[in-house]
Scaffold this motif. Structure first.
Motif, PDB file in Angstrom:
ATOM      1  N   LEU A   1       0.825  -1.218   0.000  1.00  0.00           N
ATOM      2  CA  LEU A   1       0.000   0.000   0.000  1.00  0.00           C
ATOM      3  C   LEU A   1       0.856   1.264   0.000  1.00  0.00           C
ATOM      4  CD1 LEU A   1      -2.472  -1.159   2.802  1.00  0.00           C
ATOM      5  CD2 LEU A   1      -2.949  -1.098   0.346  1.00  0.00           C
ATOM      6  N   PRO A   2       0.257   2.389  -0.361  1.00  0.00           N
ATOM      7  CA  PRO A   2       0.912   3.692  -0.152  1.00  0.00           C
ATOM      8  C   PRO A   2       0.357   4.350   1.119  1.00  0.00           C
ATOM      9  CG  PRO A   2      -0.948   3.966  -1.611  1.00  0.00           C
ATOM     10  CD  PRO A   2      -0.992   2.527  -1.131  1.00  0.00           C
ATOM     11  N   HIS A   3       0.885   5.509   1.450  1.00  0.00           N
ATOM     12  CA  HIS A   3       0.313   6.314   2.539  1.00  0.00           C
ATOM     13  C   HIS A   3      -0.744   7.256   1.947  1.00  0.00           C
ATOM     14  CE1 HIS A   3       1.509   8.507   6.553  1.00  0.00           C
ATOM     15  NE2 HIS A   3       0.233   8.213   6.505  1.00  0.00           N
ATOM     16  N   VAL A   4      -0.495   7.605   0.665  1.00  0.00           N
ATOM     17  CA  VAL A   4      -1.364   8.553  -0.033  1.00  0.00           C
ATOM     18  C   VAL A   4      -1.599   8.027  -1.449  1.00  0.00           C
ATOM     19  CG1 VAL A   4      -1.373  10.879  -1.049  1.00  0.00           C
ATOM     20  CG2 VAL A   4      -0.581  10.570   1.284  1.00  0.00           C
ATOM     21  N   GLN A   5      -2.865   7.923  -1.856  1.00  0.00           N
ATOM     22  CA  GLN A   5      -3.158   7.475  -3.226  1.00  0.00           C
ATOM     23  C   GLN A   5      -2.636   8.552  -4.192  1.00  0.00           C
ATOM     24  OE1 GLN A   5      -5.234   8.294  -5.883  1.00  0.00           O
ATOM     25  NE2 GLN A   5      -4.912   6.358  -6.930  1.00  0.00           N
ATOM     26  N   TRP A   6      -1.893   8.153  -5.192  1.00  0.00           N
ATOM     27  CA  TRP A   6      -1.041   9.102  -5.922  1.00  0.00           C
ATOM     28  C   TRP A   6      -1.756  10.057  -6.874  1.00  0.00           C
ATOM     29  CZ3 TRP A   6       0.547   8.732 -11.321  1.00  0.00           C
ATOM     30  CH2 TRP A   6      -0.118   7.729 -12.031  1.00  0.00           C
TER      31      TRP A   6
ATOM     32  N   ALA B   1       6.489  14.948   3.635  1.00  0.00           N
ATOM     33  CA  ALA B   1       5.407  15.930   3.660  1.00  0.00           C
ATOM     34  C   ALA B   1       4.266  15.502   4.578  1.00  0.00           C
ATOM     35  CB  ALA B   1       4.862  16.146   2.251  1.00  0.00           C
ATOM     36  N   LEU B   2       4.323  14.270   5.029  1.00  0.00           N
ATOM     37  CA  LEU B   2       3.281  13.741   5.905  1.00  0.00           C
ATOM     38  C   LEU B   2       3.997  12.945   6.998  1.00  0.00           C
ATOM     39  CD1 LEU B   2       0.156  13.551   6.018  1.00  0.00           C
ATOM     40  CD2 LEU B   2       0.323  11.446   4.685  1.00  0.00           C
ATOM     41  N   PRO B   3       3.779  13.283   8.269  1.00  0.00           N
ATOM     42  CA  PRO B   3       4.504  12.572   9.323  1.00  0.00           C
ATOM     43  C   PRO B   3       4.298  11.063   9.237  1.00  0.00           C
ATOM     44  CG  PRO B   3       3.428  14.499  10.212  1.00  0.00           C
ATOM     45  CD  PRO B   3       2.940  14.370   8.792  1.00  0.00           C
ATOM     46  N   PHE B   4       5.387  10.334   9.434  1.00  0.00           N
ATOM     47  CA  PHE B   4       5.341   8.876   9.371  1.00  0.00           C
ATOM     48  C   PHE B   4       6.331   8.331  10.379  1.00  0.00           C
ATOM     49  CE2 PHE B   4       7.251   4.903   8.009  1.00  0.00           C
ATOM     50  CZ  PHE B   4       6.131   4.112   7.815  1.00  0.00           C
ATOM     51  N   SER B   5       5.943   7.306  11.123  1.00  0.00           N
ATOM     52  CA  SER B   5       6.852   6.717  12.101  1.00  0.00           C
ATOM     53  C   SER B   5       6.805   5.192  11.998  1.00  0.00           C
ATOM     54  CB  SER B   5       6.450   7.153  13.517  1.00  0.00           C
ATOM     55  OG  SER B   5       6.999   6.251  14.453  1.00  0.00           O
ATOM     56  N   VAL B   6       7.969   4.608  11.759  1.00  0.00           N
ATOM     57  CA  VAL B   6       8.086   3.149  11.732  1.00  0.00           C
ATOM     58  C   VAL B   6       7.602   2.554  13.047  1.00  0.00           C
ATOM     59  CG1 VAL B   6       9.843   1.337  11.901  1.00  0.00           C
ATOM     60  CG2 VAL B   6       9.872   2.911   9.967  1.00  0.00           C
ATOM     61  N   ARG B   7       7.930   3.222  14.135  1.00  0.00           N
ATOM     62  CA  ARG B   7       7.545   2.693  15.445  1.00  0.00           C
ATOM     63  C   ARG B   7       6.021   2.582  15.584  1.00  0.00           C
ATOM     64  NH1 ARG B   7      12.462   2.963  18.425  1.00  0.00           N
ATOM     65  NH2 ARG B   7      13.309   4.592  17.091  1.00  0.00           N
ATOM     66  N   ASP B   8       5.305   3.564  15.022  1.00  0.00           N
ATOM     67  CA  ASP B   8       3.840   3.555  15.142  1.00  0.00           C
ATOM     68  C   ASP B   8       3.191   2.587  14.156  1.00  0.00           C
ATOM     69  OD1 ASP B   8       4.172   5.480  17.028  1.00  0.00           O
ATOM     70  OD2 ASP B   8       3.601   7.160  15.736  1.00  0.00           O
ATOM     71  N   VAL B   9       3.723   2.538  12.935  1.00  0.00           N
ATOM     72  CA  VAL B   9       3.057   1.760  11.872  1.00  0.00           C
ATOM     73  C   VAL B   9       3.536   0.307  11.844  1.00  0.00           C
ATOM     74  CG1 VAL B   9       2.715   1.612   9.360  1.00  0.00           C
ATOM     75  CG2 VAL B   9       2.677   3.855  10.492  1.00  0.00           C
ATOM     76  N   GLN B  10       4.825   0.112  12.172  1.00  0.00           N
ATOM     77  CA  GLN B  10       5.444  -1.224  12.174  1.00  0.00           C
ATOM     78  C   GLN B  10       5.302  -1.970  10.832  1.00  0.00           C
ATOM     79  OE1 GLN B  10       4.553  -3.533  15.764  1.00  0.00           O
ATOM     80  NE2 GLN B  10       3.870  -1.653  16.739  1.00  0.00           N
ATOM     81  N   PRO B  11       5.752  -1.327   9.741  1.00  0.00           N
ATOM     82  CA  PRO B  11       5.703  -2.033   8.456  1.00  0.00           C
ATOM     83  C   PRO B  11       6.807  -3.094   8.395  1.00  0.00           C
ATOM     84  CG  PRO B  11       6.876   0.028   8.206  1.00  0.00           C
ATOM     85  CD  PRO B  11       6.410  -0.022   9.640  1.00  0.00           C
TER      86      PRO B  11
ATOM     87  N   GLU C   1      15.001  19.848   9.711  1.00  0.00           N
ATOM     88  CA  GLU C   1      15.075  21.165  10.354  1.00  0.00           C
ATOM     89  C   GLU C   1      13.721  21.876  10.273  1.00  0.00           C
ATOM     90  OE1 GLU C   1      18.526  23.481   9.117  1.00  0.00           O
ATOM     91  OE2 GLU C   1      17.351  25.286   9.575  1.00  0.00           O
ATOM     92  N   TRP C   2      13.092  21.811   9.101  1.00  0.00           N
ATOM     93  CA  TRP C   2      11.763  22.440   8.971  1.00  0.00           C
ATOM     94  C   TRP C   2      10.738  21.720   9.828  1.00  0.00           C
ATOM     95  CZ3 TRP C   2      12.249  22.412   2.956  1.00  0.00           C
ATOM     96  CH2 TRP C   2      12.895  23.580   2.527  1.00  0.00           C
ATOM     97  N   ASN C   3      10.865  20.413   9.926  1.00  0.00           N
ATOM     98  CA  ASN C   3       9.945  19.543  10.652  1.00  0.00           C
ATOM     99  C   ASN C   3       8.777  19.140   9.729  1.00  0.00           C
ATOM    100  OD1 ASN C   3       7.441  19.034  12.246  1.00  0.00           O
ATOM    101  ND2 ASN C   3       8.920  19.023  13.903  1.00  0.00           N
ATOM    102  N   VAL C   4       8.623  17.838   9.570  1.00  0.00           N
ATOM    103  CA  VAL C   4       7.656  17.323   8.588  1.00  0.00           C
ATOM    104  C   VAL C   4       6.223  17.746   8.925  1.00  0.00           C
ATOM    105  CG1 VAL C   4       6.688  15.227   7.550  1.00  0.00           C
ATOM    106  CG2 VAL C   4       9.157  15.419   7.887  1.00  0.00           C
ATOM    107  N   ALA C   5       5.888  17.791  10.219  1.00  0.00           N
ATOM    108  CA  ALA C   5       4.526  18.210  10.594  1.00  0.00           C
ATOM    109  C   ALA C   5       4.276  19.654  10.148  1.00  0.00           C
ATOM    110  CB  ALA C   5       4.333  18.063  12.097  1.00  0.00           C
ATOM    111  N   GLN C   6       5.316  20.466  10.238  1.00  0.00           N
ATOM    112  CA  GLN C   6       5.167  21.882   9.836  1.00  0.00           C
ATOM    113  C   GLN C   6       5.062  22.013   8.326  1.00  0.00           C
ATOM    114  OE1 GLN C   6       5.850  25.037  11.781  1.00  0.00           O
ATOM    115  NE2 GLN C   6       7.564  24.465  13.083  1.00  0.00           N
ATOM    116  N   ILE C   7       5.807  21.155   7.609  1.00  0.00           N
ATOM    117  CA  ILE C   7       5.720  21.162   6.136  1.00  0.00           C
ATOM    118  C   ILE C   7       4.291  20.798   5.733  1.00  0.00           C
ATOM    119  CG2 ILE C   7       6.510  19.986   4.025  1.00  0.00           C
ATOM    120  CD1 ILE C   7       9.229  19.561   5.526  1.00  0.00           C
ATOM    121  N   SER C   8       3.772  19.755   6.386  1.00  0.00           N
ATOM    122  CA  SER C   8       2.418  19.295   6.099  1.00  0.00           C
ATOM    123  C   SER C   8       1.415  20.422   6.347  1.00  0.00           C
ATOM    124  CB  SER C   8       2.113  18.085   6.984  1.00  0.00           C
ATOM    125  OG  SER C   8       0.810  17.658   6.811  1.00  0.00           O
TER     126      SER C   8
END
Ligand SMILES: Cc1ncc(COP(=O)(O)O)c(C=O)c1O
Length: 377
Positions: free
Chosen positions: A152-157, A189-199, A283-290
């Protein structure tokens, strides 16, 4: 919200570039890092053996920070398709089981699974396009006990439809399905964490939202798969690679996910540019970019609604992605008009895909709306 970062990019004032999902512009510091890296090849006597490892180590460490995992879990790959092929080679599936993909999933995350299904006698199970835009619910409904792999993706393209990967990851674990992710249209551009998703596997090409160069990407491999089979066998994946005087054959691989690295992974031009770009994202922080791209898109969605265009609302749509659709066909002259006005988006069928980043200004958005107003009247 971040202030506009256009000064870091070489984007002329008369260009409204709203097409990061196609390819991001390389920022000036990343370009400089890449040029300096390429120039090193002019003096090969200065490219000592340690340099084959320092750039790769830095790439792994920075990528790991971005996705919240250990550097040992990162392999260096040339493309999303390479990462997906690695996952397809290593994840078990057998006749009677199925591999889950989305309707109209990006080809690089479809063909490898189609082949794997053909080779094993498994079924390719396609999640139908949800009328209500809720991809998460559609995936969760399809995650039955027969699913061996959810690819799967995180976002349908094309639409920007967002999948809740934390919920999907938990559901996969419940039915015993592996989770292989293509994060190319979201990571950075969208926060993602391996720890949370565990792919099990997760790949992202660098040249879109990671703001990096073309032909390099990162591949996360969960520890349980790190003893698997790489696509290539090469000298630098092996345990003795750092000892240039003694490169003779060994059965042993280097630690962690390094065995899955592509050949010539120590690319002296691409890696420094990719690393520089990822450091800037951190440095910008992904949540802020989003949040920053999302604010521009929300503003555009409102203005476009007055002109007869609609788009799914957040959170079903990812903030950095806006797919504007209208009932009436999009006039054939729109792409030409946009090109003339130097407004860059993707026009596909009856939809317009708008994907801004922190280099965009409010004026960029207004110029797009001005073009849409001309076709609406
Ligand atoms: C969702 C998605 N994945 C991957 C890619 C790129 O694939 P590859 O790196 O195999 O060329 C794209 C390019 O548009 C994409 O949209």
């Amino acid at each position: 919200m971040l202030p506009c970062q256009r000064h870091l990019f070489d984007i002329p004032d008369d260009v409204a570039y709203l097409n990061c999902a196609y390819m991001s512009p390389l920022m000036k510091p990343a370009l400089e890092a890449g040029v300096a890296g390429l120039a090193r090849k002019a003096h090969p006597w200065e490219l000592t053996s340690d340099k084959f490892f320092t750039g790769s180590d830095e790439f792994r460490a920075t990528a790991a920070q971005l996705i919240d995992c250990s550097a040992d879990c990162i392999a260096i790959v040339p493309s999303a398709s390479y990462g997906i092929a690695t996952a397809a080679r290593n994840l078990p599936v057998k006749k009677g089981q199925s591999i889950l993909v989305l309707a109209e999933q990006f080809p690089s995350n479809y063909y490898p699974w189609q082949r794997r299904a053909e080779e094993t006698g498994a079924t390719l199970k396609v999640v139908a396009w949800p009328e209500n835009h809720d991809w998460t619910a559609a995936v969760l409904n399809s995650l039955t006990a027969d699913v061996a792999i959810a690819a799967l993706p995180h976002v349908q393209w094309t639409s920007g439809g967002r999948l809740d990967l934390v919920r999907i990851g938990a559901a996969c674990r419940k039915v015993g399905a592996a989770l292989a992710l293509d994060l190319t249209q979201s990571l950075g551009a969208l926060p993602f964490s391996v720890r949370d998703v565990q792919p099990d596997f997760a790949v992202a090409a660098s040249y879109k939202w990671l703001l990096g160069p073309y032909s390099v990407g990162l591949l996360y491999i969960a520890p349980k798969w790190q003893n698997g089979t790489p696509l290539e066998e090469n000298w630098i994946q092996r345990a003795n690679a750092r000892d240039f005087a003694n490169l003779m054959y060994t059965e042993d691989y280097d630690a962690g996910a390094r065995r899955f690295d592509m050949g010539e992974r120590s690319n002296f031009a691409l890696l420094p540019a990719a690393v520089r770009a990822m450091k800037q994202l951190l440095e910008w922080n992904v949540a802020q970019i989003s949040e920053t791209a999302g604010a521009l898109n929300r503003h555009l969605a409102e203005a476009a609604a007055d002109l007869g265009f609609s788009a799914p609302a957040e959170p079903l749509r990812a903030p950095h992605y806006l797919s504007l659709r209208r009932k009436a066909a999009i006039p054939k002259e729109l792409p030409e008009m946009l090109a003339r006005e130097k407004v860059f988006v993707s026009v596909r069928g009856s939809s317009i895909r708008v994907t801004p980043h922190v280099y965009n200004t409010v004026e960029d958005g207004e110029r797009l709306i001005a073009c849409l107003r001309r076709i609406a009247t």
